[in-house]
Design a protein around this motif. Sequence first.
Motif, PDB file in Angstrom:
ATOM      1  N   VAL A   1     156.009 116.155  52.762  1.00  0.00           N
ATOM      2  CA  VAL A   1     155.828 115.049  52.285  1.00  0.00           C
ATOM      3  C   VAL A   1     156.562 114.765  51.167  1.00  0.00           C
ATOM      4  CG1 VAL A   1     153.407 114.473  53.773  1.00  0.00           C
ATOM      5  CG2 VAL A   1     153.665 114.774  51.794  1.00  0.00           C
ATOM      6  N   SER A   2     157.014 113.511  51.286  1.00  0.00           N
ATOM      7  CA  SER A   2     157.524 113.670  49.315  1.00  0.00           C
ATOM      8  C   SER A   2     156.440 113.206  48.186  1.00  0.00           C
ATOM      9  CB  SER A   2     158.016 112.492  49.653  1.00  0.00           C
ATOM     10  OG  SER A   2     156.984 111.205  49.626  1.00  0.00           O
ATOM     11  N   ASP A   3     157.279 113.618  47.230  1.00  0.00           N
ATOM     12  CA  ASP A   3     156.272 114.223  46.146  1.00  0.00           C
ATOM     13  C   ASP A   3     155.484 113.006  45.288  1.00  0.00           C
ATOM     14  OD1 ASP A   3     157.099 116.416  45.713  1.00  0.00           O
ATOM     15  OD2 ASP A   3     158.486 116.286  43.814  1.00  0.00           O
ATOM     16  N   ASP A   4     155.746 111.642  45.779  1.00  0.00           N
ATOM     17  CA  ASP A   4     154.998 110.948  45.916  1.00  0.00           C
ATOM     18  C   ASP A   4     154.012 110.483  46.452  1.00  0.00           C
ATOM     19  OD1 ASP A   4     157.209 109.976  47.265  1.00  0.00           O
ATOM     20  OD2 ASP A   4     156.340 107.345  47.433  1.00  0.00           O
ATOM     21  N   LEU A   5     153.831 110.972  47.798  1.00  0.00           N
ATOM     22  CA  LEU A   5     152.266 111.092  48.739  1.00  0.00           C
ATOM     23  C   LEU A   5     151.612 112.332  48.632  1.00  0.00           C
ATOM     24  CD1 LEU A   5     154.339 110.130  51.922  1.00  0.00           C
ATOM     25  CD2 LEU A   5     153.017 108.674  50.465  1.00  0.00           C
ATOM     26  N   LYS A   6     151.465 113.094  47.478  1.00  0.00           N
ATOM     27  CA  LYS A   6     151.468 114.684  47.936  1.00  0.00           C
ATOM     28  C   LYS A   6     149.801 114.658  47.481  1.00  0.00           C
ATOM     29  CE  LYS A   6     154.144 118.587  46.087  1.00  0.00           C
ATOM     30  NZ  LYS A   6     155.652 117.373  46.429  1.00  0.00           N
ATOM     31  N   ASP A   7     149.235 113.782  47.232  1.00  0.00           N
ATOM     32  CA  ASP A   7     148.614 113.662  46.686  1.00  0.00           C
ATOM     33  C   ASP A   7     147.304 112.722  47.903  1.00  0.00           C
ATOM     34  OD1 ASP A   7     148.532 114.642  44.738  1.00  0.00           O
ATOM     35  OD2 ASP A   7     149.059 112.759  43.304  1.00  0.00           O
ATOM     36  N   ARG A   8     148.138 112.467  48.930  1.00  0.00           N
ATOM     37  CA  ARG A   8     147.172 111.956  49.899  1.00  0.00           C
ATOM     38  C   ARG A   8     147.396 112.667  51.393  1.00  0.00           C
ATOM     39  NH1 ARG A   8     149.949 105.950  51.029  1.00  0.00           N
ATOM     40  NH2 ARG A   8     148.324 105.778  52.540  1.00  0.00           N
ATOM     41  N   ALA A   9     148.616 114.423  51.441  1.00  0.00           N
ATOM     42  CA  ALA A   9     148.870 115.028  52.122  1.00  0.00           C
ATOM     43  C   ALA A   9     147.634 115.534  53.023  1.00  0.00           C
ATOM     44  CB  ALA A   9     149.547 115.753  52.426  1.00  0.00           C
ATOM     45  N   TYR A  10     146.206 115.431  52.314  1.00  0.00           N
ATOM     46  CA  TYR A  10     145.613 115.627  53.346  1.00  0.00           C
ATOM     47  C   TYR A  10     144.642 115.049  53.498  1.00  0.00           C
ATOM     48  CZ  TYR A  10     147.270 120.326  51.729  1.00  0.00           C
ATOM     49  OH  TYR A  10     148.236 120.972  51.697  1.00  0.00           O
ATOM     50  N   ASP A  11     145.425 113.379  53.687  1.00  0.00           N
ATOM     51  CA  ASP A  11     144.085 112.120  53.648  1.00  0.00           C
ATOM     52  C   ASP A  11     144.126 112.331  55.401  1.00  0.00           C
ATOM     53  OD1 ASP A  11     143.516 111.899  51.786  1.00  0.00           O
ATOM     54  OD2 ASP A  11     145.093 110.022  51.376  1.00  0.00           O
ATOM     55  N   ASP A  12     142.737 111.309  55.854  1.00  0.00           N
ATOM     56  CA  ASP A  12     143.004 111.953  57.598  1.00  0.00           C
ATOM     57  C   ASP A  12     143.750 110.768  58.224  1.00  0.00           C
ATOM     58  OD1 ASP A  12     141.543 111.942  60.239  1.00  0.00           O
ATOM     59  OD2 ASP A  12     139.842 110.666  59.260  1.00  0.00           O
ATOM     60  N   CYS A  13     145.295 110.276  58.147  1.00  0.00           N
ATOM     61  CA  CYS A  13     146.051 109.791  58.863  1.00  0.00           C
ATOM     62  C   CYS A  13     147.464 110.155  58.385  1.00  0.00           C
ATOM     63  CB  CYS A  13     145.829 108.474  57.660  1.00  0.00           C
ATOM     64  SG  CYS A  13     146.488 109.043  55.927  1.00  0.00           S
ATOM     65  N   ALA A  14     148.491 109.585  58.962  1.00  0.00           N
ATOM     66  CA  ALA A  14     149.557 109.663  59.467  1.00  0.00           C
ATOM     67  C   ALA A  14     150.823 109.784  58.237  1.00  0.00           C
ATOM     68  CB  ALA A  14     150.698 109.074  60.346  1.00  0.00           C
ATOM     69  N   LEU A  15     151.751 110.156  57.977  1.00  0.00           N
ATOM     70  CA  LEU A  15     152.545 109.176  56.348  1.00  0.00           C
ATOM     71  C   LEU A  15     153.378 109.434  56.671  1.00  0.00           C
ATOM     72  CD1 LEU A  15     150.576 111.708  53.552  1.00  0.00           C
ATOM     73  CD2 LEU A  15     150.137 109.357  54.305  1.00  0.00           C
ATOM     74  N   PRO A  16     154.411 107.979  55.757  1.00  0.00           N
ATOM     75  CA  PRO A  16     155.350 107.748  55.931  1.00  0.00           C
ATOM     76  C   PRO A  16     156.674 109.427  55.896  1.00  0.00           C
ATOM     77  CG  PRO A  16     155.334 106.667  54.799  1.00  0.00           C
ATOM     78  CD  PRO A  16     153.757 107.782  55.205  1.00  0.00           C
ATOM     79  N   ILE A  17     157.363 109.537  56.556  1.00  0.00           N
ATOM     80  CA  ILE A  17     159.069 111.277  55.680  1.00  0.00           C
ATOM     81  C   ILE A  17     160.276 110.764  56.091  1.00  0.00           C
ATOM     82  CG2 ILE A  17     157.194 113.115  57.162  1.00  0.00           C
ATOM     83  CD1 ILE A  17     159.088 113.146  59.253  1.00  0.00           C
ATOM     84  N   GLY A  18     160.368 109.250  55.828  1.00  0.00           N
ATOM     85  CA  GLY A  18     161.274 108.814  55.437  1.00  0.00           C
ATOM     86  C   GLY A  18     162.066 108.853  57.429  1.00  0.00           C
ATOM     87  N   GLU A  19     163.578 107.759  57.437  1.00  0.00           N
ATOM     88  CA  GLU A  19     164.353 107.113  58.453  1.00  0.00           C
ATOM     89  C   GLU A  19     163.252 106.396  59.501  1.00  0.00           C
ATOM     90  OE1 GLU A  19     166.711 107.905  59.063  1.00  0.00           O
ATOM     91  OE2 GLU A  19     167.885 109.410  57.003  1.00  0.00           O
TER      92      GLU A  19
END
Length: 213
Positions: free
Chosen positions: A39-57
């Motif tokens: 994931v992008s640097d700004d989302l690193k801290d949320r990488a192991y949260d119980d959800c999907a995360l945006p990756i661009g595009e």
Amino acid sequence: MEEFERLRALMVDEQLRPRGIKDERVLQAMQTVPRHLFVSDDLKDRAYDDCALPIGEGQTISQPYMVAKMTELLELKGDEKVLEIGTGSGYQSAVLSMLCAEVFTVERIRSLAIKAQELLKRLGYENVRVFVSDGTLGLPEHAPFDAIIVTAGAPEIPQTYIDQLNMDGRLVIPVGTRFSQTLYQIRKTPSGVVTKTSTPCVFVPLVGRYGWE
Ligand code: SAH
């Protein structure tokens, strides 16, 4: 223990085991692959949260539980040749890479494919090959596969995937509307396909000739 390693252990113990993920090889892979690097640097801290995360595009890295569930349904032992449709961040490819012999992964958005390919190479996942094309066509030049995983939601099951599976091969695919789907495990047997439905899910659309427009 490194902070991200601790978060990964928590992810396995709180999100995966209690919800019924049992395959120890899958749990081990999820415990090992550094999801925060996908994931992008700004989302690193949320990488192991119980959800999907945006990756661009407009695309997403799937929720950890969904990655584990789909991987478990592939029933990998270690010697398989696996096709993934929807490379995205490359995270699912990395998990697969630890559990089978060879991973072929197809992404329709070139920028995501290139980024994923570079990252996978840098992290040493050497049995993964990334392709840019319409994954609803499968990957005929490298078929057949022992297992196929589709990480985008399809309106129906493209026949191309059944055709490109080996006998006893497994296809795991979310099928439904653009906004909500059901996870299917489809097994190719000599007497036809055997379909099992699993959990409800929400994926970005599978866009292509045998997917959404
Ligand atoms: N497995 C990914 C999840 C990516 S989201 C991960 O671990 O990060 C689904 C991806 O499927 C998106 O990147 C989207 O661009 C891609 N996709 C959608 N339709 C596709 C198609 N027909 N062929 C290949 N990739 C497709």
